[in-house]
Motif scaffolding. Structure first.
Motif: not given
Length: 261
Positions: A218-225
């Protein structure tokens, strides 16, 4: 006890503290009243609900596990969903579910390059046993294992759930708020994935935090630490203790009780 209210047959009570990773992430970032909803729905869960976007999720998993990323099978999944949605006998809710699942596939393909999955060596994730965190059975289930050939290991969740949807609002401030809600949830999920991997036998590989992430369609993002990652680990343990302390006081609401004949 004889006077204990009888639950509707579609409801299952979890007498011991147990939560999914997504539910715990919600609990950690919400205020008191929504927290109570998460607690209630975790203790008294419905037994007949099929996971949202199940067909689309299955197709997306298979697509990402194949290094060739063949688009044909994914399009077949979408076409099947659209054909099912055309059934005139369907209830509105079922038709909407099929259409949203088809739309999800289009959205994934549109945003695929930003999700960080294509370049990685992905493997099918096994079904993991729940972790015991401060007395809470915590179910953490990644969609993929990340297994490069150098002995490191990571894991990823493909987050597709619509709510809260940043695109479904007019005001930019609301859009930003919903986006940050999803990012905060993702950061907690990343921390829980790390806890899960660190609990596994060493033969699986050396846990690499940089290989643990959430791909939010939905965001079009890769979210890491992020910078506060270690603090999130402490927050999770404290949250688990809080859930355990509240569990026995969670009573069934009238809406889930068996109705009198």
């Amino acid at each position: 006890m004889d006077d204990y209210p009888e639950l509707h047959p579609s409801i299952r009570e979890n007498p011991e503290p147990r939560m999914s990773a997504v539910s715990l992430a919600e609990f950690l970032i919400l205020k008191a009243d929504p927290q109570a909803d998460v607690l209630h729905n975790s203790r008294y869960s419905q037994t007949n609900i099929r996971a949202a976007y199940a067909s689309a999720r299955h197709g997306l998993r298979l697509y990402n596990l194949d290094p060739r990323r063949p688009i044909g099978p994914l399009n077949k999944v979408k076409d099947t969903l659209l054909r099912k949605a055309e059934n005139p006998d369907l209830k509105k809710r079922a038709r909407t579910s099929y259409l949203r699942s088809a739309e999800l596939i289009d959205l994934f393909l549109l945003r695929e390059n930003a999700l960080g999955l294509r370049a990685l060596p992905l493997a099918k994730a096994p079904r993991f046993e729940p972790l015991d965190v401060a007395g809470l059975e915590l179910s953490i289930q990644p969609d993929f294992m990340v297994e490069p050939p150098n002995g490191r290991i990571g894991a990823a969740i493909l987050r597709v759930t619509k709510a809260p949807d940043p695109d479904d609002c007019r005001r930019q401030s609301t859009k930003d708020e919903r986006g940050e809600h999803r990012r905060e949830m993702a950061r907690y999920l990343v921390a829980m994935l790390e806890m899960l991997l660190n609990s596994q036998p060493a033969f699986r590989g050396r846990v690499d935090r940089s290989l643990i992430f959430v791909s939010d369609v939905r965001l079009g993002e890769k979210i890491g630490a992020g910078p506060g990652h270690d603090g999130l680990l402490r927050d999770i343990e404290a949250g688990c203790r809080q859930v355990v302390s509240l569990w026995s006081d969670v009573k069934p609401r009238p809406s889930i009780l068996k109705k009198d004949d």
